[in-house]
Enzyme design. Structure first.
Site, short mmCIF file in Angstrom:
data_model
loop_
_atom_site.label_atom_id
_atom_site.label_comp_id
_atom_site.label_asym_id
_atom_site.label_seq_id
_atom_site.Cartn_x
_atom_site.Cartn_y
_atom_site.Cartn_z
N THR A 26 57.92 29.74 -63.11
CA THR A 26 57.33 29.98 -61.13
C THR A 26 58.59 29.20 -59.68
O THR A 26 59.07 30.26 -59.18
CB THR A 26 56.14 29.38 -60.36
OG1 THR A 26 55.64 27.63 -60.73
CG2 THR A 26 55.08 29.99 -60.36
N LYS A 74 54.48 22.45 -59.49
CA LYS A 74 55.21 22.65 -59.79
C LYS A 74 55.48 24.25 -58.82
O LYS A 74 55.99 24.36 -58.03
CB LYS A 74 54.77 23.65 -61.48
CG LYS A 74 53.22 24.36 -61.53
CD LYS A 74 53.61 26.02 -60.75
CE LYS A 74 52.31 27.15 -60.41
NZ LYS A 74 52.42 27.58 -60.10
O1 LIG Z 1 50.09 29.87 -60.96
C1 LIG Z 1 50.60 31.08 -61.13
C2 LIG Z 1 51.58 31.11 -62.38
O2 LIG Z 1 50.92 30.22 -63.55
C3 LIG Z 1 51.16 32.12 -59.38
O3 LIG Z 1 52.13 31.52 -58.80
P1 LIG Z 1 52.06 31.72 -57.60
O4 LIG Z 1 50.88 30.95 -56.71
O5 LIG Z 1 53.78 30.67 -57.15
O6 LIG Z 1 52.09 33.15 -57.27
#
Ligand SMILES: O=C(CO)COP(=O)(O)O
Ligand SMILES: NC(=O)C1=CN([C@@H]2O[C@H](COP(=O)(O)OP(=O)(O)OC[C@H]3O[C@@H](n4cnc5c(N)ncnc54)[C@H](O)[C@@H]3O)[C@@H](O)[C@H]2O)C=CC1
Length: 457
Positions: A351, A294
């Site tokens: 995200t 993701k």
């Molecule tokens: O995995 C995350 C929230 O579930 C954090 O996402 P990022 O690493 O893109 O900040």
């Protein structure tokens, strides 16, 4: 989000008198938060319930757009502003039993989860490889580098900079790893001699990535460094869970998975709270792939937003990204269902649609024309999607699955493709069937990994 509204309203009507009576009994609580006073009575009651369920935070600044904003106190992010203690109306579930937890990694997520566990009365040790962090945290109960405005639970003690020794580890019930994936192997190699097999603590991993050089998932890194017995019992937590929202006790739900589901159940018992729901499962490989992949699609979504595209484009990236990651996961040997869970579509949706995400931010800034090196140098925190895109490309090629978005992101990040060309190439592909799952034979990559763990597929 975490409960249907109708039963909430009904139970609130029953609880309303009760809640108000208890408010009056609280000598320290002189008046309800202003927001609760001005709302209509039923809403006020729901607000009181949510507020009491979420409990007080030392730091609290609900974003203006939050659906809970009307029900929550307009608390300053500064912990100097104190709010009445309402946890006694809906106290945390008492941990059963109270555990000693070592958290490895004191970044955003490690320190956030240390706080969550400390608030649940677990005894938490937060390890950092930096002496300055250890000294500062123990003196101020604040993280000097991340979540800087938050005052952390008094049940956390910082330790380091050396990796804890065998004497220390033998007292721990749980070790939680919140270290970026690329640094995990070196830390497990250091830790392994200190782990005693017949008194093995519950090992929980929250990193979301693929090791670039080996394309290994965390389960495989654990197997390589600690052996199959430890890997089989390792437990993984993933799902839509921004650290800065967890420390504000915003209702959050996550997936918890292990090949040994009794271990996932243990982890759930330790983490589950009224503001932090855990759902258990037995597909750690799918959960890991979902969490890692993701991040790559979040880069794509941010890139589209940075280029100035709007809702249609983002919805297409999220939906086609889900189709792609489900296809890759299924070919790998994971269950396609896992991608429909919190660790899959839940985290993907979050995200891909929030500037809080570091991966989305990387994409957005690329879309605005910045160079990758400059973005990484100034991001101040890890964006796992950047390294995952590289490992993932090799996996996609090996599996022979069609994954145009992930491949395009790899080419932008590592082959100098222009972001605009990437969009044009994606859109100019010939039409194709919308949803197909690949046939798997012999359990795919997962089969090989499980065989390494001594498990049949
Ligand atoms: O995995 C995350 C929230 O579930 C954090 O996402 P990022 O690493 O893109 O900040
Ligand atoms: N921040 C979030 O909201 C969430 C993060 N995660 C995942 O958790 C993992 C950690 O993320 P964050 O804490 O947010 O990252 P971060 O960038 O905020 O912190 C990383 C931490 O790891 C430490 N570290 C880096 N290299 C190390 C090494 N070689 N040895 C030991 N420690 C090292 C850093 O000093 C820092 O304390 C990532 O895989 C991330 O995807 C998962 C869910 C939510």
């Amino acid at each position: 989000m975490f409960m249907s509204r109708q039963p909430v309203l009904e139970s609130c009507l029953l609880q309303r008198l009760h809640v108000r009576t208890r408010y009056r009994m609280l000598s320290r609580f002189t008046s309800p938060p202003a927001q609760l006073q001005v709302l209509p009575s039923v809403t006020r009651c729901w607000g009181a319930r949510v507020y009491s369920c979420l409990g007080p935070r030392r730091s609290f600044a609900p974003p203006p757009s939050s659906p809970l904003t009307p029900f929550l106190p307009a608390r300053s992010i500064s912990s100097r502003v104190k709010y009445p203690t309402l946890t006694m109306l809906s106290p945390p579930r008492s941990p059963c039993p109270k555990s000693k937890v070592l958290v490895l990694g004191s970044g955003n997520f490690g320190s956030c989860l240390a706080d969550h566990l400390g608030d649940s009365e677990h005894q938490v040790y937060l390890w950092s490889r930096k002496q300055e962090f250890v000294d500062y945290f123990n003196a101020h109960h604040r993280n000097p580098d991340y979540l800087k405005d938050h005052e952390f639970s008094g049940n956390i003690h910082a330790v380091g900079p050396d990796i804890p020794d065998a004497d220390f580890i033998k007292d721990m019930d749980v070790i939680l790893f919140a270290i970026p994936t690329q640094a995990l192997r070196e830390n497990l190699i250091k830790l392994r001699p200190n782990l005693i097999l017949d008194r093995q603590p519950l090992l929980i991993f929250v990193n979301k990535g693929i090791e670039t050089d080996t394309q290994a998932l965390t389960l495989e890194i654990i197997a390589d460094t600690c052996g199959p017995e430890i890997a089989t019992r390792a437990t993984f937590i993933s799902g839509p869970s921004f650290a800065k929202e967890i420390v504000r006790r915003q209702p959050t739900s996550v997936s918890v998975a292990s090949l040994d589901e009794s271990q996932a159940q243990r982890a759930t018992e330790i983490f589950h709270q009224p503001w932090f729901r855990c759902y258990t499962g037995g597909d750690p490989i799918g959960l890991e792939l979902a969490g890692a992949l993701k991040n790559v699609y979040a880069i794509a979504a941010g890139m589209a937003d940075g280029l100035g595209f709007e809702s249609n484009t983002r919805a297409a990236i999220i939906t086609r990204g889900l189709a792609e990651m489900t296809r890759i996961g299924t070919a790998y040997g994971a269950s396609p269902l896992t991608f429909l869970g919190l660790a899959g579509v839940g985290d993907l949706f979050m995200t891909c649609s929030s500037p809080t995400s570091r991966n989305y931010t990387v994409g957005y800034r690329l879309g605005k024309g910045e160079k990758l090196e400059d973005i990484i140098a100034t991001l101040g925190s890890v964006a796992e999607g950047v390294t995952t895109a590289k490992g993932l490309k090799k996996i996609i090629d090996e599996l022979g699955v069609e994954a145009a978005i992930a491949t395009g992101i790899y080419e932008v990040l590592y082959e100098g493709k222009a972001v605009n060309d990437n969009v044009h190439e994606l859109m100019a592909r010939p039409p194709s069937r919308e949803l197909d799952l690949p046939q798997t034979s012999g359990g795919g990559h997962a089969g090989r990994l499980l065989a390494k763990l001594g498990r049949q597929t």
